[in-house]
Design a protein around this motif. Structure first.
Motif, PDB file in Angstrom:
ATOM      1  N   PHE A  50       2.582  10.370  -7.214  1.00  8.85           N
ATOM      2  CA  PHE A  50       3.686  10.901  -8.035  1.00  8.85           C
ATOM      3  C   PHE A  50       3.894  10.153  -9.359  1.00  8.85           C
ATOM      4  O   PHE A  50       4.797  10.492 -10.123  1.00  8.85           O
ATOM      5  N   GLY A  51       3.139   9.065  -9.575  1.00 10.16           N
ATOM      6  CA  GLY A  51       3.222   8.358 -10.854  1.00 10.16           C
ATOM      7  C   GLY A  51       4.188   7.196 -10.911  1.00 10.16           C
ATOM      8  O   GLY A  51       4.025   6.287 -11.714  1.00 10.16           O
ATOM      9  N   HIS A  52       5.210   7.213 -10.087  1.00 13.75           N
ATOM     10  CA  HIS A  52       6.182   6.122 -10.073  1.00 13.75           C
ATOM     11  C   HIS A  52       7.054   6.212  -8.822  1.00 13.75           C
ATOM     12  O   HIS A  52       6.862   7.112  -8.007  1.00 13.75           O
ATOM     13  N   VAL A  53       8.011   5.277  -8.689  1.00 11.27           N
ATOM     14  CA  VAL A  53       8.984   5.320  -7.586  1.00 11.27           C
ATOM     15  C   VAL A  53      10.366   5.099  -8.187  1.00 11.27           C
ATOM     16  O   VAL A  53      10.567   4.146  -8.945  1.00 11.27           O
ATOM     17  N   GLY A 109      19.277  -6.178 -10.619  1.00  9.86           N
ATOM     18  CA  GLY A 109      18.932  -4.855 -11.150  1.00  9.86           C
ATOM     19  C   GLY A 109      19.903  -4.315 -12.187  1.00  9.86           C
ATOM     20  O   GLY A 109      19.612  -3.324 -12.865  1.00  9.86           O
ATOM     21  N   GLY A 110      21.058  -4.990 -12.299  1.00  7.62           N
ATOM     22  CA  GLY A 110      22.142  -4.454 -13.121  1.00  7.62           C
ATOM     23  C   GLY A 110      21.759  -4.081 -14.543  1.00  7.62           C
ATOM     24  O   GLY A 110      22.220  -3.060 -15.067  1.00  7.62           O
ATOM     25  N   GLU A 111      20.913  -4.898 -15.153  1.00 14.31           N
ATOM     26  CA  GLU A 111      20.571  -4.653 -16.562  1.00 14.31           C
ATOM     27  C   GLU A 111      19.424  -3.656 -16.710  1.00 14.31           C
ATOM     28  O   GLU A 111      19.069  -3.289 -17.824  1.00 14.31           O
ATOM     29  N   SER A 112      18.838  -3.256 -15.575  1.00 12.80           N
ATOM     30  CA  SER A 112      17.674  -2.363 -15.633  1.00 12.80           C
ATOM     31  C   SER A 112      17.962  -0.985 -15.061  1.00 12.80           C
ATOM     32  O   SER A 112      17.031  -0.218 -14.777  1.00 12.80           O
ATOM     33  N   GLY A 113      19.232  -0.682 -14.841  1.00 11.33           N
ATOM     34  CA  GLY A 113      19.578   0.635 -14.297  1.00 11.33           C
ATOM     35  C   GLY A 113      19.251   0.780 -12.820  1.00 11.33           C
ATOM     36  O   GLY A 113      19.214   1.886 -12.289  1.00 11.33           O
ATOM     37  N   ILE A 114      19.018  -0.360 -12.160  1.00 12.31           N
ATOM     38  CA  ILE A 114      18.667  -0.319 -10.731  1.00 12.31           C
ATOM     39  C   ILE A 114      19.905  -0.685  -9.908  1.00 12.31           C
ATOM     40  O   ILE A 114      20.491  -1.753 -10.104  1.00 12.31           O
ATOM     41  N   THR A 115      20.308   0.209  -9.007  1.00 14.02           N
ATOM     42  CA  THR A 115      21.415  -0.105  -8.099  1.00 14.02           C
ATOM     43  C   THR A 115      20.862  -0.365  -6.697  1.00 14.02           C
ATOM     44  O   THR A 115      19.788   0.129  -6.333  1.00 14.02           O
ATOM     45  N   PRO A 171      11.792  -4.550   3.682  1.00 16.50           N
ATOM     46  CA  PRO A 171      12.643  -4.078   2.578  1.00 16.50           C
ATOM     47  C   PRO A 171      12.482  -4.919   1.312  1.00 16.50           C
ATOM     48  O   PRO A 171      12.447  -4.392   0.198  1.00 16.50           O
ATOM     49  N   PHE A 172      12.355  -6.258   1.496  1.00 12.89           N
ATOM     50  CA  PHE A 172      12.145  -7.137   0.345  1.00 12.89           C
ATOM     51  C   PHE A 172      10.818  -6.810  -0.351  1.00 12.89           C
ATOM     52  O   PHE A 172      10.781  -6.627  -1.583  1.00 12.89           O
ATOM     53  N   LEU A 173       9.738  -6.707   0.408  1.00 15.01           N
ATOM     54  CA  LEU A 173       8.418  -6.475  -0.205  1.00 15.01           C
ATOM     55  C   LEU A 173       8.321  -5.088  -0.830  1.00 15.01           C
ATOM     56  O   LEU A 173       7.685  -4.908  -1.877  1.00 15.01           O
ATOM     57  N   LEU A 174       8.966  -4.103  -0.201  1.00 24.36           N
ATOM     58  CA  LEU A 174       8.945  -2.746  -0.758  1.00 24.36           C
ATOM     59  C   LEU A 174       9.709  -2.698  -2.073  1.00 24.36           C
ATOM     60  O   LEU A 174       9.262  -2.083  -3.047  1.00 24.36           O
ATOM     61  N   MET A 175      10.880  -3.354  -2.117  1.00 25.81           N
ATOM     62  CA  MET A 175      11.634  -3.316  -3.379  1.00 25.81           C
ATOM     63  C   MET A 175      10.904  -4.127  -4.450  1.00 25.81           C
ATOM     64  O   MET A 175      10.893  -3.746  -5.615  1.00 25.81           O
ATOM     65  N   GLN A 176      10.254  -5.205  -4.040  1.00 25.19           N
ATOM     66  CA  GLN A 176       9.482  -6.007  -4.997  1.00 25.19           C
ATOM     67  C   GLN A 176       8.370  -5.155  -5.625  1.00 25.19           C
ATOM     68  O   GLN A 176       8.159  -5.193  -6.843  1.00 25.19           O
ATOM     69  N   ALA A 177       7.665  -4.386  -4.786  1.00 26.64           N
ATOM     70  CA  ALA A 177       6.557  -3.571  -5.287  1.00 26.64           C
ATOM     71  C   ALA A 177       7.055  -2.386  -6.122  1.00 26.64           C
ATOM     72  O   ALA A 177       6.390  -1.966  -7.079  1.00 26.64           O
ATOM     73  N   ALA A 178       8.217  -1.847  -5.763  1.00 27.47           N
ATOM     74  CA  ALA A 178       8.743  -0.677  -6.493  1.00 27.47           C
ATOM     75  C   ALA A 178       9.465  -1.078  -7.782  1.00 27.47           C
ATOM     76  O   ALA A 178       9.629  -0.260  -8.696  1.00 27.47           O
ATOM     77  N   TRP A 179       9.909  -2.326  -7.835  1.00 29.00           N
ATOM     78  CA  TRP A 179      10.766  -2.810  -8.929  1.00 29.00           C
ATOM     79  C   TRP A 179      10.215  -2.519 -10.327  1.00 29.00           C
ATOM     80  O   TRP A 179      10.952  -1.991 -11.183  1.00 29.00           O
ATOM     81  N   PRO A 180       8.938  -2.833 -10.615  1.00 31.60           N
ATOM     82  CA  PRO A 180       8.433  -2.622 -11.977  1.00 31.60           C
ATOM     83  C   PRO A 180       8.556  -1.160 -12.433  1.00 31.60           C
ATOM     84  O   PRO A 180       8.808  -0.893 -13.614  1.00 31.60           O
ATOM     85  N   TYR A 181       8.396  -0.226 -11.473  1.00 30.13           N
ATOM     86  CA  TYR A 181       8.467   1.207 -11.832  1.00 30.13           C
ATOM     87  C   TYR A 181       9.909   1.616 -12.117  1.00 30.13           C
ATOM     88  O   TYR A 181      10.186   2.400 -13.028  1.00 30.13           O
ATOM     89  N   MET A 182      10.832   1.061 -11.338  1.00 29.29           N
ATOM     90  CA  MET A 182      12.252   1.356 -11.567  1.00 29.29           C
ATOM     91  C   MET A 182      12.699   0.753 -12.899  1.00 29.29           C
ATOM     92  O   MET A 182      13.407   1.386 -13.676  1.00 29.29           O
ATOM     93  N   ARG A 183      12.265  -0.484 -13.149  1.00 28.37           N
ATOM     94  CA  ARG A 183      12.652  -1.146 -14.401  1.00 28.37           C
ATOM     95  C   ARG A 183      12.082  -0.388 -15.604  1.00 28.37           C
ATOM     96  O   ARG A 183      12.779  -0.161 -16.596  1.00 28.37           O
ATOM     97  N   GLU A 184      10.826   0.019 -15.479  1.00 30.28           N
ATOM     98  CA  GLU A 184      10.168   0.746 -16.566  1.00 30.28           C
ATOM     99  C   GLU A 184      10.939   2.019 -16.919  1.00 30.28           C
ATOM    100  O   GLU A 184      11.136   2.343 -18.079  1.00 30.28           O
ATOM    101  N   ALA A 202       0.837  -1.208   0.000  1.00 31.69           N
ATOM    102  CA  ALA A 202       0.000   0.000   0.000  1.00 31.69           C
ATOM    103  C   ALA A 202       0.874   1.262   0.000  1.00 31.69           C
ATOM    104  O   ALA A 202       0.504   2.279  -0.607  1.00 31.69           O
ATOM    105  N   ALA A 203       2.018   1.207   0.674  1.00 34.81           N
ATOM    106  CA  ALA A 203       2.913   2.377   0.719  1.00 34.81           C
ATOM    107  C   ALA A 203       3.433   2.699  -0.682  1.00 34.81           C
ATOM    108  O   ALA A 203       3.431   3.854  -1.113  1.00 34.81           O
ATOM    109  N   VAL A 204       3.863   1.664  -1.405  1.00 36.79           N
ATOM    110  CA  VAL A 204       4.346   1.890  -2.775  1.00 36.79           C
ATOM    111  C   VAL A 204       3.197   2.373  -3.657  1.00 36.79           C
ATOM    112  O   VAL A 204       3.359   3.311  -4.449  1.00 36.79           O
ATOM    113  N   ALA A 205       2.018   1.767  -3.487  1.00 35.41           N
ATOM    114  CA  ALA A 205       0.855   2.182  -4.286  1.00 35.41           C
ATOM    115  C   ALA A 205       0.521   3.652  -4.031  1.00 35.41           C
ATOM    116  O   ALA A 205       0.152   4.386  -4.954  1.00 35.41           O
ATOM    117  N   ASP A 206       0.682   4.092  -2.787  1.00 38.21           N
ATOM    118  CA  ASP A 206       0.386   5.495  -2.461  1.00 38.21           C
ATOM    119  C   ASP A 206       1.377   6.436  -3.157  1.00 38.21           C
ATOM    120  O   ASP A 206       0.983   7.477  -3.688  1.00 38.21           O
TER     121      ASP A 206
END
Ligand code: NAD
Length: 252
Positions: A73-76, A165-171, A110-123, A64-68
């Protein structure tokens, strides 16, 4: 200043999280501060951040935090995993529910938050995950089994996220501070002073700074400055690493 980004920071009603929110807001980022303590709202508003109240020991609350953040703001782009608690007890006497709460908040969230934020970072092909670990992710002290296990685990999660994350610009990077002057540490100083019948200053010098080359507590803003660097465009080649801010503790 670099490109303005959207940042989600956890554990923001005091201490390191508050300093990180202030720093990222000053740099012009859009920040969602997430905390279960309502005091976080005042802190966030004063800094110019939005606030989402959540107990991050629950998986739905993390999502829910990532969804908010996405709704506002449209993404994370930046995720700072900072919320943490301590419980000091011998392994023999450590309560199971305390163990689980610490692991839920400091490793599973931390695992669940990064999992939820991941698609936006990859995009966006750009993401920064900064995990606030601890010197206790590198070395142990007696009485802190759950905290030390969670923090050591967070280093493993950080390294895995870096590889994926290396191939998706995620550090993904971790910070390992020694004692920082925050409410979490103030209450430990008071507890130890009571336990050992010492003055608080003596506890700081003899117990907390025993292993430190630099004999002082760290200021939250010193940690926030390194978070800001790791969250910046300039840190794009830095991933999977653990950064000690430990006054020289682990140099020996
Ligand atoms: P703090 O107590 O000032 O801040 C912790 C924040 O986490 C608070 O805002 C609290 O409300 C929030 N929080 C606690 N439980 C929560 C929950 N269930 N859901 C959502 N939020 C919750 O502590 P701090 O010292 O600023 O610690 C921040 C991080 O830094 C922690 O992960 C801690 O382990 C780490 N750290 C601190 C030190 C230090 O010396 N202070 C050293 C190394 C690492």
């Amino acid at each position: 200043p670099g490109t303005p980004r959207v940042a989600l920071v956890t554990g923001t009603s005091s201490g390191i999280g508050e300093a990180v929110v202030n720093m990222l807001c000053q740099q012009g980022h859009q920040v969602l501060a997430v905390d279960f303590n309502e005091a976080g709202k005042t802190v966030a508003e004063a800094a110019g951040a939005a606030f989402f109240q959540a107990d991050l020991t629950g998986g739905d609350a993390c999502r829910a935090a990532v969804a908010d953040a996405v709704k506002r703001f449209g993404h994370v782009d930046i995720l700072v995993n900072n919320a943490g608690i301590q419980h000091v007890e011998s392994i023999e006497a450590f309560a199971e529910d305390k163990w689980r709460r610490i692991l839920d908040l400091m490793l599973t969230a931390p695992f669940l938050l990064m999992q939820a934020a991941w698609p936006y970072m990859r995009e966006g092909q750009w993401g920064r995950i900064v995990n606030i670990a601890s010197v206790h992710a590198q070395v142990a002290s007696p009485g802190k089994a759950a905290y030390i296990s969670a923090k050591h685990g967070l280093i493993g999660l950080t390294k895995t996220a870096a590889l994926e994350g290396g191939e998706s610009g995620i550090t993904a990077n971790a910070l390992c501070p020694a004692y920082v002057r925050t409410p979490l540490v103030d209450s430990q100083i008071a507890d130890q002073a009571r336990m050992h019948g010492m003055e608080e200053q003596e506890v700081i010098e003899k117990i907390m700074l025993k292993n430190a080359a630099i004999k002082r507590l760290i200021d939250p803003s010193e940690v926030a400055a390194l978070v800001a660097y790791l969250a910046s465009d300039q840190a794009g080649a830095v991933t999977g690493s653990s950064w000690n801010i430990d006054l020289g503790w682990t140099a020996q």
